[in-house]
Structures are given as C-alpha cells and as structure tokens.
Design an enzyme around this catalytic site. Structure first.
Site, PDB file in Angstrom:
ATOM      1  N   SER A  28       0.773  -1.222  -0.032  1.00  0.00           N
ATOM      2  CA  SER A  28      -0.083  -0.101   0.001  1.00  0.00           C
ATOM      3  C   SER A  28       0.863   1.109   0.040  1.00  0.00           C
ATOM      4  O   SER A  28       2.104   1.281   0.366  1.00  0.00           O
ATOM      5  CB  SER A  28      -0.896   0.056   1.331  1.00  0.00           C
ATOM      6  OG  SER A  28      -1.617   1.240   1.450  1.00  0.00           O
TER       7      SER A  28
ATOM      8  N   TYR B 112      -1.866  -1.115  10.254  1.00  0.00           N
ATOM      9  CA  TYR B 112      -1.671  -1.296   8.854  1.00  0.00           C
ATOM     10  C   TYR B 112      -0.786  -0.773   7.981  1.00  0.00           C
ATOM     11  O   TYR B 112      -0.149  -1.320   7.168  1.00  0.00           O
ATOM     12  CB  TYR B 112      -2.774  -0.501   8.340  1.00  0.00           C
ATOM     13  CG  TYR B 112      -3.449  -0.639   6.746  1.00  0.00           C
ATOM     14  CD1 TYR B 112      -4.042  -1.860   6.251  1.00  0.00           C
ATOM     15  CD2 TYR B 112      -2.849   0.172   6.117  1.00  0.00           C
ATOM     16  CE1 TYR B 112      -4.279  -2.068   5.098  1.00  0.00           C
ATOM     17  CE2 TYR B 112      -3.243  -0.017   4.447  1.00  0.00           C
ATOM     18  CZ  TYR B 112      -3.653  -1.097   4.178  1.00  0.00           C
ATOM     19  OH  TYR B 112      -3.935  -1.156   2.747  1.00  0.00           O
TER      20      TYR B 112
END
Length: 263
Positions: A155, A169
């Site tokens: 990401s 995350y």
C-alpha cells in the site's frame, strides 16, 4: 533487440500472456481480488481463488469461468498455515501447478490512536496483511517452478501517511515490502520473481461508504491524477508483474496511486 517484423511484434505481445499458467489469488471474494482474478484469467491463466467468504468466492469463480478458464474456489483464512498449504495443494492437484501467486488478502482494521490501540487489533491487522502473505508465499515457493512470479499487495501507506491512526496497517504493509525484497533475493537463483504493488485509494467494497464529497476531498488533497483508482488498473499491473513481460523486474514495489506518492 526491438521487434523488426510483424511476426516478431506478435511474439513480443505474447509476453503479456499467461496461457498454460496456473495462478492463485487470495482475498478473491471482493474488491481488488475479484478484478485480479478476472485479469489473470483474461490473460489466459487458470485460477485458484481463496478467501474466508465462500459464498462470495463462488461469484468470482463464475466470473473467471465466464472468461473460458478453469477455476477452483477454496475457503481460506490466510492466518492459518494449514489453509494456505491447502489452497496451494488444491491448485497443484486440480489445476496442475502453481506458477503465479497474488497475495491480495488483507484488512484495513479500525482506526485507533496508538496509545489506545488494543493489542489484539494490532496483532490481527499484522497477522492478516503480513504474516498471511508470508505463509502463502512459503507454501507457493515450495512448488513454484522456474519462471514463477509472486505479486504482493502492499500500500502507499507503507511509505507515506494519510494522517490517520493506522499504525498496524502501515507497519504491516511496510513489512510486506521488506518481505518482497528478501524473497526476491532468496528466490532469484530459482528463477522466481517477487514484486509488490502499492495501491492508492481505489473504488472498492472498502471505500463504498465514502460519500462523493469525501472522495472529492481526498482527490483534491492527495491525488494529482484527479480521481480514485479503478480495480482494473490494479489487475492490469498484477498481470504485467506475473507475466514474462516483466521478466527482468524483481524485488520492487510499484505504486499504482494516481500520483499520491508525489507528495
């Protein structure tokens, strides 16, 4: 050398094909995973798909088969090593091998300030996004032949921040990049390439609750490309990284983000 004739150019185009290959896609019950499975099938691969939501996996299976490719759906929780092993073995037994792995399974988790983040929440986010990708790569790496490819989904949050409390995350997705580099170095001599995709903000199930006004604010603040991403743009990148067209690319992270990382 560059192609000199029409015949050579056609052969060059074929480098983007995956005919005769077997691909595995995790997290294929929704969002980017569905698009990736379809993209790999459109490029000629048979596909083994895994996710926890079996009823939604069946919908993806039908989409893949609608493209004329074989597909098997296997209930898979990537945090369980035995599930990862079963998905890979099912691909070998029922489809004939494992040439491509796309580690797409992941969760965003909830937003917690670091001082208030419950330990179980942080562990779960890392367990799914990072450790699940490793268990899948480990299982696939045992059977993947020379010329194989692993594509990990990281990401942009691995290398920047959205100024929101998402330490678990961000840490997990940064870990995916480190894992990608290490596996690329380990498996290079086996002829297996390992790369990662860094998506920005995409229109998927995960962002379906974003209002048009909120989407516009995100785009204005962070996306020079002027819009949110379409899942097909991740799928086409995954196909490229899985195919012989990228045969001299390994150990890298490819942003697909409309320019988010320019800032």
């Amino acid at each position: 050398m560059l192609p000199q004739t029409s015949q050579e150019f056609t052969a060059w185009q074929d480098r983007f094909r995956l005919d005769g290959k077997v691909a595995i896609v995790t997290g294929a019950s929704s969002g980017l995973g569905v698009a990736i499975a379809q993209g790999l099938a459109a490029a000629g691969a048979d596909v083994a798909i895994g996710a926890r939501r079996v009823e939604m996996l069946d919908e993806t299976r039908q989409l893949v088969e609608g493209l004329g490719r074989r597909c098997i759906a296997v209930e898979t929780d990537v945090t369980k090593v035995e599930d990862c092993n079963r998905l890979v073995q099912s691909a070998v037994d029922e489809l004939g091998g494992c040439d491509v792995l796309v580690n797409n399974a992941g969760i965003g988790g909830e937003y917690h300030a670091a001082t208030e983040d419950p330990p179980d929440h942080f562990r779960q986010v890392v367990d799914v996004n990072l450790m699940g990708s490793y268990w899948m790569a480990q299982a696939a790496g045992r059977v993947m032949p020379e010329g194989g490819a692993v594509v990990n989904l990281s990401s942009v949050m691995a290398v920047t921040t959205a100024k929101m409390p998402a330490a678990g995350y961000s840490a997990a997705k940064a870990g995916v990049l480190g894992m990608t580099r290490d596996l690329a170095a380990q498996w290079g001599e086996k002829g297996i390439r390992v790369n990662a995709i860094l998506p920005g903000v995409f229109l998927t199930e995960a962002t379906a609750n974003y209002s048009p006004n909120y989407q516009a604010k995100i785009v204005k603040a962070r996306v020079p490309g002027g819009r949110l991403g379409d899942p097909v743009e991740i799928a086409s990148t995954a196909v490229f990284l899985a195919s012989p067209a990228s045969s001299y690319i390994t150990g890298v992270g490819v942003p697909v983000d409309g320019g988010v990382l320019l800032f």
